[in-house]
Scaffold this motif. Structure first.
Motif, mmCIF file in Angstrom:
data_model
loop_
_atom_site.group_PDB
_atom_site.id
_atom_site.type_symbol
_atom_site.label_atom_id
_atom_site.label_comp_id
_atom_site.label_asym_id
_atom_site.label_seq_id
_atom_site.Cartn_x
_atom_site.Cartn_y
_atom_site.Cartn_z
ATOM 1 N N GLU A 30 0.838 -1.206 0.000
ATOM 2 C CA GLU A 30 0.000 0.000 0.000
ATOM 3 C C GLU A 30 0.873 1.256 0.000
ATOM 4 N N ARG A 34 0.909 4.073 -3.048
ATOM 5 C CA ARG A 34 0.337 5.380 -2.735
ATOM 6 C C ARG A 34 1.365 6.482 -2.492
ATOM 7 N N THR A 37 1.755 9.531 -5.024
ATOM 8 C CA THR A 37 0.552 10.365 -5.056
ATOM 9 C C THR A 37 0.406 11.163 -3.775
ATOM 10 N N ILE A 38 0.643 10.525 -2.633
ATOM 11 C CA ILE A 38 0.570 11.220 -1.348
ATOM 12 C C ILE A 38 1.540 12.396 -1.315
ATOM 13 N N HIS A 86 -1.350 10.221 6.450
ATOM 14 C CA HIS A 86 -1.754 10.355 5.047
ATOM 15 C C HIS A 86 -2.233 9.006 4.502
ATOM 16 N N ILE A 87 -1.539 7.938 4.867
ATOM 17 C CA ILE A 87 -1.821 6.630 4.280
ATOM 18 C C ILE A 87 -3.113 6.025 4.814
ATOM 19 N N GLU A 90 -6.508 7.126 3.494
ATOM 20 C CA GLU A 90 -6.626 6.655 2.119
ATOM 21 C C GLU A 90 -7.062 5.195 2.085
ATOM 22 N N GLY A 93 -10.943 4.995 2.960
ATOM 23 C CA GLY A 93 -11.848 5.395 1.902
ATOM 24 C C GLY A 93 -12.958 6.337 2.318
ATOM 25 N N SER A 96 -11.303 11.851 1.209
ATOM 26 C CA SER A 96 -10.362 12.070 0.113
ATOM 27 C C SER A 96 -9.342 13.107 0.557
ATOM 28 N N THR A 97 -8.073 12.802 0.370
ATOM 29 C CA THR A 97 -7.031 13.755 0.720
ATOM 30 C C THR A 97 -7.000 14.879 -0.305
ATOM 31 N N LEU A 117 -8.806 17.193 4.430
ATOM 32 C CA LEU A 117 -9.579 16.034 4.000
ATOM 33 C C LEU A 117 -10.966 16.478 3.534
ATOM 34 N N TYR A 179 -2.646 18.881 -5.647
ATOM 35 C CA TYR A 179 -2.865 17.487 -5.249
ATOM 36 C C TYR A 179 -3.983 16.803 -6.016
#
Length: 276
Positions: A30, A34, A37-38, A86-87, A90, A93, A96-97, A117, A179
């Motif tokens: 994971e 991710r 993108t994070i 951050h992770i 995500e 769900g 959304s960051t 968020l 972002y």
């Protein structure tokens, strides 16, 4: 229950506890999926430029980790803790960051709010503040330590959200533009919400009780002495009684050490085939 293997979860209406028992293969994957993108945002990592690859992102992360002016252990715990925060949303769900981990203008981490968020179901923004660390000398156990971290996050947001500081909201608006993907229908909603807030900031009419907040703590301490949900419940109730914020949600994370995450990230620079 387990969020994914390696992360045990205790879910409650207004707060959630996560116990990271180990950096499992699933969690490693994971993070790999991710991380870019994070750190950089959706559109950047969809460009397929090599500079946004996982390997290059790891190198950038470690460069920032090692070359900060403040290279203290507390600063390093802060970096790893914020990455975990951050992770995990995500993975859940629910949110959304809307803000990247990296500060693009210089080799440091993002200034302003830790994370913005967006909750799709309610169409609401949640301003997130993360505090990370271990047990301090005046704290006797995990419960007192996590309570202290949440309290520090609360006080920081109380100050920032009552200051009507334009720079904070300019940073938040720029972070969303960087972002969130241009094709994401949520992006314009988030920008509109932040734009309305920024208009009120110019008028000097914002106050902390207008905002939804997530108070996040990441405690690095042996799980043999684990934080308890009764402590988080009491802290949540205490914050609500102060009437500082519109809505409050608490995320409490505990992990034995912060070094395991760094060691996992560090390995692929020298042994790239080990991450396949």
């Amino acid at each position: 229950m387990y969020l994914i293997p390696g992360i045990n979860k205790e879910d409650h209406d207004n707060y959630v506890l996560y116990f990271i028992e180990n950096i499992s293969d699933e969690l490693k994957q994971e993070i790999r999926n991710r991380l870019a993108t994070i750190c950089y945002g959706v559109d950047s990592t969809q460009s397929n430029y090599a500079i946004y690859s996982y390997e290059e992102t790891v190198k950038d992360f470690i460069h920032r980790y090692k070359t900060q002016k403040d290279k203290s252990e507390s600063r390093k715990k802060g970096m790893i803790g914020e990455l975990l925060v951050h992770i995990i949303p995500e993975l859940e769900g629910k949110y959304s960051t809307a803000s990247p981990f990296f500060n693009m203008e210089e080799g440091s981490f993002k200034k302003g709010f830790d994370i913005v968020l967006f909750e799709e179901d309610s169409k609401e923004l949640w301003i997130t503040e993360t505090k990370s660390g271990g047990i301090q000398k005046n704290q006797k156990n995990a419960n007192s330590a996590v309570s202290g971290l949440i309290n520090t996050a609360k006080n920081d947001l109380k100050t920032r959200l009552n200051n009507n500081e334009k720079k904070l909201w300019l940073n938040a608006l720029n972070a969303v533009r960087i972002y969130m993907g241009d094709s994401d229908h949520q992006k314009q909603v988030v920008l509109q919400l932040l734009g309305e807030i920024s208009n009120n900031v110019v008028k000097q009419t914002t106050s902390s009780n207008q905002f939804n907040v997530v108070l996040s703590s990441v405690l690095f301490h042996p799980l043999s002495d684990s934080m308890e949900n009764t402590t988080i419940e009491k802290k949540y109730s205490d914050v609500v009684k102060e009437k500082l914020f519109n809505k409050t949600f608490i995320i409490a994370i505990q992990k034995n050490t912060y070094t395991a995450v760094y060691n996992f990230l560090w390995v692929p620079i020298w042994w790239p085939h080990s991450i396949s």
